[in-house]
Design an enzyme around this catalytic site. Structure first.
Site, PDB file in Angstrom:
ATOM      1  N   GLU A  51       1.358  -1.235   0.177  1.00 16.69           N
ATOM      2  CA  GLU A  51      -0.036   0.234   0.097  1.00 16.69           C
ATOM      3  C   GLU A  51       0.760   1.459  -0.152  1.00 16.69           C
ATOM      4  O   GLU A  51       1.795   1.755   0.847  1.00 16.69           O
ATOM      5  CB  GLU A  51      -1.025   0.019   0.963  1.00 16.69           C
ATOM      6  CG  GLU A  51      -1.805   1.148   1.415  1.00 16.69           C
ATOM      7  CD  GLU A  51      -3.212   1.288   2.246  1.00 16.69           C
ATOM      8  OE1 GLU A  51      -2.662   0.555   3.147  1.00 16.69           O
ATOM      9  OE2 GLU A  51      -3.860   2.156   2.100  1.00 16.69           O
ATOM     10  N   CYS A 246      -6.684   1.406   2.646  1.00 16.03           N
ATOM     11  CA  CYS A 246      -7.441   2.823   2.793  1.00 16.03           C
ATOM     12  C   CYS A 246      -6.987   3.431   0.925  1.00 16.03           C
ATOM     13  O   CYS A 246      -8.189   4.295   0.906  1.00 16.03           O
ATOM     14  CB  CYS A 246      -7.250   3.848   3.672  1.00 16.03           C
ATOM     15  SG  CYS A 246      -7.878   2.418   4.761  1.00 16.03           S
ATOM     16  N   ASN A 377     -12.195  -2.429  -0.220  1.00 10.92           N
ATOM     17  CA  ASN A 377     -10.455  -2.977   0.761  1.00 10.92           C
ATOM     18  C   ASN A 377     -11.580  -2.997   1.595  1.00 10.92           C
ATOM     19  O   ASN A 377     -11.085  -4.625   2.196  1.00 10.92           O
ATOM     20  CB  ASN A 377     -10.013  -1.882   0.441  1.00 10.92           C
ATOM     21  CG  ASN A 377      -9.219  -1.858   2.024  1.00 10.92           C
ATOM     22  OD1 ASN A 377      -8.100  -2.734   2.158  1.00 10.92           O
ATOM     23  ND2 ASN A 377      -8.467  -0.858   3.005  1.00 10.92           N
ATOM     24  N   GLU A 378     -11.576  -2.805   2.731  1.00 18.23           N
ATOM     25  CA  GLU A 378     -11.992  -2.554   3.811  1.00 18.23           C
ATOM     26  C   GLU A 378     -13.242  -2.181   4.150  1.00 18.23           C
ATOM     27  O   GLU A 378     -13.781  -1.717   5.679  1.00 18.23           O
ATOM     28  CB  GLU A 378     -11.463  -2.658   5.180  1.00 18.23           C
ATOM     29  CG  GLU A 378     -10.911  -2.998   6.762  1.00 18.23           C
ATOM     30  CD  GLU A 378     -10.045  -2.326   7.085  1.00 18.23           C
ATOM     31  OE1 GLU A 378      -9.689  -0.849   7.695  1.00 18.23           O
ATOM     32  OE2 GLU A 378      -8.835  -2.633   7.785  1.00 18.23           O
TER      33      GLU A 378
HETATM   34  O1  AHR Z   1      -2.299  -1.345   6.796  1.00 15.00           O
HETATM   35  C1  AHR Z   1      -2.603   0.115   6.580  1.00 15.00           C
HETATM   36  C2  AHR Z   1      -4.244   0.350   6.880  1.00 15.00           C
HETATM   37  O2  AHR Z   1      -4.814  -0.571   7.886  1.00 15.00           O
HETATM   38  C3  AHR Z   1      -4.794  -0.846   6.107  1.00 15.00           C
HETATM   39  O3  AHR Z   1      -4.869   0.675   4.625  1.00 15.00           O
HETATM   40  C4  AHR Z   1      -6.379  -0.768   6.235  1.00 15.00           C
HETATM   41  O4  AHR Z   1      -6.774  -1.856   5.087  1.00 15.00           O
HETATM   42  C5  AHR Z   1      -6.765  -1.047   7.244  1.00 15.00           C
HETATM   43  O5  AHR Z   1      -7.142  -0.045   8.175  1.00 15.00           O
END
Ligand code: AHR
Length: 661
Positions: A51, A246, A377-378
């Site tokens: 990332e 993110c 993603n999340e």
């Molecule tokens: O790894 C850091 C962040 O943690 C990532 O961007 C996200 O997916 C998670 O909240």
């Protein structure tokens, strides 16, 4: 006589107190059922999650040394300093968004009559890392205005103000043209800057001012930092998940990651702010942007270079739920879905398909063989499930063989997690991404997490995990040995359950020592050097010793998941015919593992043992001591099918033994 006895007693006491303390040692009876493989271990089992956080891309693996090269940061001259500001000569920022919406700004340098020179200086990303005797490639898009005859003097300058490399350029036409010049540096400097002096008369327009070292990964012009890619390649990762995190979602939808804007010529890739720029008040990074010099083509190429399956993650029409939490209305999701379909064509389409052609023009006519794609993603909540359903329908209709990765949100338990897990199970989700950021105790406890997991449910992608020495998002978290050891223990549980756990990756991956927002991270670097953390070596040892099948490894007929502080798993590698044992001793005592290799064939006389250990749980690696905690490998003599192995306190041991045919 009495005196002699006293002396003897004193001597004896002295002897006893000077003798090394023999640590208490236990014998642990362990059985590995070599002839009863339990399940296949997927080639994707241990991978990497990249990332663009902590200056991982710009200022990190993307080897560009000039910051804000095309003046597109919110403050157009951020990263630049005007040399000789007292002159009437100046720099004017011109915005031509009508004719060039993707790269609208450029700088016009004008030298006033009577003035001799004017300069701009770029500070790089916390300085520029420059190596002695290395060739540097400078390039710029430039044009002379009517009647101008301006030349450029380029200097690399050390922190002490010494010129350590120089070149010159004379742009000669009135239309935009790329000019390049290469020169060699005569010194190593971690905090150099780039000065550009302008001489002559008139005005000169400039854009995309760039400086790259010659020694990029595979010597690709405009490529990646070789030392950082090498650390990834050394892990032999099974997959590369990119570009986030993110970063995929954006703080708002306008700043989500849009892959189409990251391919083609670098000067045509529309830059945006990096969402980590202002995320944490305690770690503000106002100069953090995404130029996308590392874009989707480069990610695919990187995955290919290091032998990893590519796993792109795309926006599902939801911005980060920790920030704006904006969503796209369900009936307006089409462009997002089209992005996913087009990405599959970009990766796998024939060179005559619309997006396959773009890939081909970028130098890769062969497909990238994309097999998996992540939707969101999340994300969490019903709004995610609703959008996920629409994506799956569209992707599967066109590409039934592409596996879809989905997720249960940021937490490995709780209401949102349970809701997502329940819904995704009902929807027959294929691979579900779970994230675990927790203290080391959680990792030890959760080594059993998948032992009783429903074998008829979806496969698990342990997509983000890292033990937190303080708490999640604390700037004081350390990549210490306690965390790494707990992760190793947890990973034995992932391996034991490889029939359901198919992909795993630590998070985040990279961090610049002066530009990070989030800690802990797997690999740290400055402008010249880099090192793997204790956690990196745990990941590497698992990945380099993957095996193809899980073998039952039992103590008293039970999996080894914390009894006597021991965690263990076993695998067999069909390709090399090796039995691979992984043993974590989480205690401060020496323990003796007595391992019976039940059902094993005749074994080769020599085996290999690799030990990662430290007697200090707080120990960390650093730029100055990069391998303080690192694996030590040696050969040992195999004596029959019972192995007696002493496990050092706080240690992670990998043992490989070859079965002869
Ligand atoms: O790894 C850091 C962040 O943690 C990532 O961007 C996200 O997916 C998670 O909240």
């Amino acid at each position: 006589m009495r005196c002699k006895v006293t002396i003897l007693v004193i001597l004896l006491i002295g002897l006893i107190t000077s003798m090394p303390v023999i640590a208490q040692s236990r014998v642990l009876g362990i059985v590995v059922k070599v002839d009863q493989p339990k399940a296949a271990i997927q080639p994707t089992m241990w991978g990497i999650f990249f990332e663009d956080i902590n200056l991982a891309a710009d200022g990190g693996i993307y080897a560009e040394l000039v910051k804000n090269r095309s003046f597109e940061f919110a403050k157009p001259l951020m990263g630049w300093k005007i040399l000789k500001p007292d002159t009437t000569t100046g720099v004017l920022i011109i915005n031509q968004s009508e004719s060039n919406p993707v790269n609208p700004r450029y700088a016009r340098i004008s030298i006033a009559v009577g003035e001799k020179s004017f300069g701009l200086s770029n500070e790089g990303f916390r300085g520029m890392g420059i190596k002695k005797d290395m060739t540097y490639h400078f390039s710029v898009f430039a044009r002379q205005t009517e009647g101008s005859t301006m030349t450029m003097r380029i200097e690399l300058v050390s922190l002490a103000g010494k010129i350590i490399g120089k070149a010159s350029l004379s742009p000669d036409v009135k239309s935009w043209k790329k000019y390049s010049v290469s020169f060699i540096s005569n010194a190593t400097e971690s905090k150099a800057k780039l000065n550009i002096w302008f001489e002559g008369k008139g005005s000169l327009d400039l854009d995309m001012i760039s400086l790259f070292p010659d020694d990029t990964w595979k010597n690709r012009p405009g490529g990646l930092r070789a030392d950082l890619v090498q650390l990834l390649a050394d892990m032999k990762p099974g997959f590369l998940r990119f570009p986030g995190g993110c970063i995929v979602e954006g703080r708002d939808l306008a700043n989500r990651y849009q892959w189409k804007k990251t391919v083609g010529k670098v000067e045509d890739r529309q830059m945006i702010v990096n969402r980590w720029n202002t995320e944490f008040t305690h770690r503000q990074t106002p100069d953090y942007y995404q130029t996308f010099g590392l874009g989707f083509f480069e990610y695919f190429q990187l995955a290919e270079d290091i032998g990893a399956e590519p796993l792109p993650i795309l926006s599902c029409g939801m911005a980060c739920q920790f920030n704006t939490a904006e969503v796209v209305p369900l009936d307006q999701l089409d462009p997002y879905i089209q992005d996913a379909l087009d990405l599959i064509e970009f990766a796998n389409g024939t060179p005559d398909s619309k997006w396959g052609k773009v890939r081909t023009q970028m130098g890769h006519p062969a497909p990238f063989n994309l097999k998996m794609i992540g939707v969101g993603n999340e994300q969490w909540g019903s709004q995610y499930i609703e959008r996920y359903i629409v994506f799956v329908k569209a992707i599967k209709a066109k590409y039934p063989d592409i596996k879809i990765v989905t997720g249960t949100g940021p937490s490995p338990d709780g209401k949102d997690y349970e809701y997502a897990a329940r819904e995704l199970k009902k929807l027959n989700a294929e691979i579900v991404d779970e994230h675990y950021y927790a203290n080391p105790e959680w990792f030890l406890k959760n080594a059993t997490r998948y032992d009783s997991y429903d074998r008829n449910s979806y496969k698990i992608f342990a997509g983000e995990y890292a033990a937190q020495s303080k708490f999640t998002c604390s700037p004081d978290n350390q990549n210490n040995w306690q965390c790494a050891l707990a992760e190793a223990a947890f990973m034995t549980g992932l391996e034991r359950n490889a029939d359901v756990v198919n992909l795993c990756s630590y998070a985040p991956l990279f961090a610049h020592v002066e530009g990070w927002q989030w800690t802990p991270d797997l690999i740290w670097f400055d402008n010249l050097k880099s090192f793997g953390t204790t956690n990196y070596y745990v990941q590497k040892m698992f990945s380099n010793n993957k095996g193809t099948q899980v073998l039952p490894m039992l103590k008293g007929n039970k999996p080894i998941t914390g009894q006597d502080g021991l965690y263990a798993s076993a695998a067999f590698d069909e390709k090399t015919n090796e039995i691979i044992l992984k043993l974590v001793n989480s205690t401060d005592k020496v323990q003796n593992a007595n391992v019976l290799l039940d059902g094993a064939k005749r074994l080769a006389p020599k085996g290999k043992i690799t030990v990662l250990k430290s007697d200090d749980l707080n120990r960390v690696n650093s730029l100055d001591q990069p391998t303080l905690v690192s694996p030590v490998e040696q050969e040992f003599t195999v004596k029959g099918k019972t192995l007696n192995q002493e496990l050092a306190p706080y240690s992670f041991t990998v043992i490989r033994m070859k079965q002869l045919k």
